[in-house]
Design a protein around this motif. Sequence first.
Motif, mmCIF file in Angstrom:
data_model
loop_
_atom_site.group_PDB
_atom_site.id
_atom_site.type_symbol
_atom_site.label_atom_id
_atom_site.label_comp_id
_atom_site.label_asym_id
_atom_site.label_seq_id
_atom_site.Cartn_x
_atom_site.Cartn_y
_atom_site.Cartn_z
ATOM 1 N N VAL A 177 3.637 4.166 -6.235
ATOM 2 C CA VAL A 177 4.107 4.247 -7.623
ATOM 3 C C VAL A 177 2.942 4.442 -8.588
ATOM 4 N N ARG A 178 1.860 3.730 -8.330
ATOM 5 C CA ARG A 178 0.692 3.780 -9.226
ATOM 6 C C ARG A 178 -0.351 4.810 -8.777
ATOM 7 N N GLU A 179 -0.012 5.529 -7.723
ATOM 8 C CA GLU A 179 -0.919 6.554 -7.189
ATOM 9 C C GLU A 179 -2.322 6.006 -6.959
ATOM 10 N N TYR B 285 2.732 5.535 6.446
ATOM 11 C CA TYR B 285 4.012 5.145 7.063
ATOM 12 C C TYR B 285 3.886 5.160 8.583
ATOM 13 N N GLY B 286 3.267 6.193 9.086
ATOM 14 C CA GLY B 286 3.067 6.265 10.534
ATOM 15 C C GLY B 286 2.117 5.186 11.027
ATOM 16 N N ALA B 287 1.091 4.922 10.233
ATOM 17 C CA ALA B 287 0.121 3.887 10.610
ATOM 18 C C ALA B 287 0.794 2.515 10.666
ATOM 19 N N GLU C 122 -1.618 12.415 0.378
ATOM 20 C CA GLU C 122 -1.629 12.576 1.844
ATOM 21 C C GLU C 122 -2.011 11.273 2.550
ATOM 22 N N GLU C 123 -2.807 10.448 1.876
ATOM 23 C CA GLU C 123 -3.136 9.134 2.441
ATOM 24 C C GLU C 123 -1.900 8.233 2.433
ATOM 25 N N ASP D 75 0.807 -1.225 0.000
ATOM 26 C CA ASP D 75 0.000 0.000 0.000
ATOM 27 C C ASP D 75 0.839 1.273 0.000
ATOM 28 N N VAL D 76 2.156 1.114 0.233
ATOM 29 C CA VAL D 76 3.054 2.262 0.065
ATOM 30 C C VAL D 76 4.102 1.977 -1.023
#
Lengths: 284, 284
Positions: free
Chosen positions: A146-148, A159-161, A153-154, A140-141
């Motif tokens: 890469v594929r947006e 990363y923090g989540a 902002e999500e 999911d990151v």
Amino acid sequence: MSDDRNWTTDPSELLRVQPGFRLSEQPTDGSPGFRGDKTAGEEALADGGKRLADLQEQLFASGREGEPRSVLLVLQAMDTAGKGGIVSHVIGAMNPGGVRYAGFGKPTPEELAHDFLWRVWREVPGAGKVGVFDRSHYEDVLIGRVRERAPAEEIERRYGAINAFEKELTQSGTTVIKVMLHLGRDEQKKRLASRLERPEKYWKFNPADVDERLLWDAYQEAYQVVFDRTTSAYAPWFVVPADHKWYARIAVQQLLIRALEGLDLQWPQPDYDVEEQKCRLEQS
Amino acid sequence: MSDDRNWTTDPSELLRVQPGFRLSEQPTDGSPGFRGDKTAGEEALADGGKRLADLQEQLFASGREGEPRSVLLVLQAMDTAGKGGIVSHVIGAMNPGGVRYAGFGKPTPEELAHDFLWRVWREVPGAGKVGVFDRSHYEDVLIGRVRERAPAEEIERRYGAINAFEKELTQSGTTVIKVMLHLGRDEQKKRLASRLERPEKYWKFNPADVDERLLWDAYQEAYQVVFDRTTSAYAPWFVVPADHKWYARIAVQQLLIRALEGLDLQWPQPDYDVEEQKCRLEQS
């Protein structure tokens, strides 16, 4: 009992992502820390499999007795890097009854209707289990970035989540081992080509694999951000050179063995009177 | 490619429950249909593991291409009969990524608040997978019956519900193989005793095992009712002599191999143009 005969340096130190780590500077074709060649590696894999199976049985036993400990191996990589081989040849040495395997593919509509961690939570290993994530919340990151696939902002928020999620897991007893199999771009080309050479391999090839390959640099950058933002003391990343399949397998095997050894597992004490039970059994 | 060299008779015929079957007349200590001894059996197990792994990969590939087929192995037995060894030594030869293992223990309050099939439905294998039930919905007519965990009319109802469930599974593409590992009463005593001899085995022993052992005859009768009422053409039962662990393992392995061979699996045809993809890959 870890394999110090074959290893000059503990791979869980050698391959661990440290501050200042640059993925672009990491070789993909070496066998760092291992003394031998491919043949020695295959022998080490067989020996290590027995050790890993024994440790897993102790972990399983501890889980049955109410100890909350578990292990989670997170596998991430570019296509063809050898995740499947790790699952088959490293994880396969353990008793399937104590392993929880979860492959994360393209999210379903129901999964997309939830937070990205929803489907991941449902697959975390319970007490005594070794969980394996074949791809994971990092998709999911990675492809997400890469594929947006989500607003910027999500993606940022995630990363923090992820760090909070992994902290929760480790605080509740799960040892988290995150592995990126680091494959060379040319080696990937060879491996994809070999899937187009043999009819029994055709099913492993997907034209989308080439689409992703064309975004190679963007993926490497997305991995770099992952290492920068989600490397933590409680949930370390390990980058494993993967051009040699035999090396990647023994390296990941050692990461698991050393993590399990670090738990200092003991056989549970009986919560019954052994002599009394022998007597009951004799009369039965 | 099934193992006709080692077997005089196809174990999937020889061990299959037929009309008029009486469990009390079945030996527990033989190796019916197998030509060799323990050493030959261990060799056969290693060879069969490779064959099984290959067939499973083909099943997995077919699932990826949208074929609905799957296999479900249901394992039932008295304590210590060797279910764990089957999972480790037979199922363990397959790629964990294609196996779905589910162990069914004492039901949770949430599970008890639902129909007995609720927790079972959630674990049935998807397309391309080999599912393994370590205990199963049959517990609800075994310990359920012996210990009167539900009213008599509810227990009665369940046999028909099980048949309907298994028919639904088979009609939607799942090959169901039901195995009872048939252990001798004296052999069980020996195996339980051995768990009380070694500290690293204590965790495998539970005083409740002796309680269940004291109800041996009632369990054998409950199994007989199971065979009488839930043996069907679509979901057959196999009773495997289990006093020799090596025999039980190769027998169950053969049941799986022959069931998979019966699916007449083929490698999927590519749904892309191979030459075109070679070209795209070359340029990437």
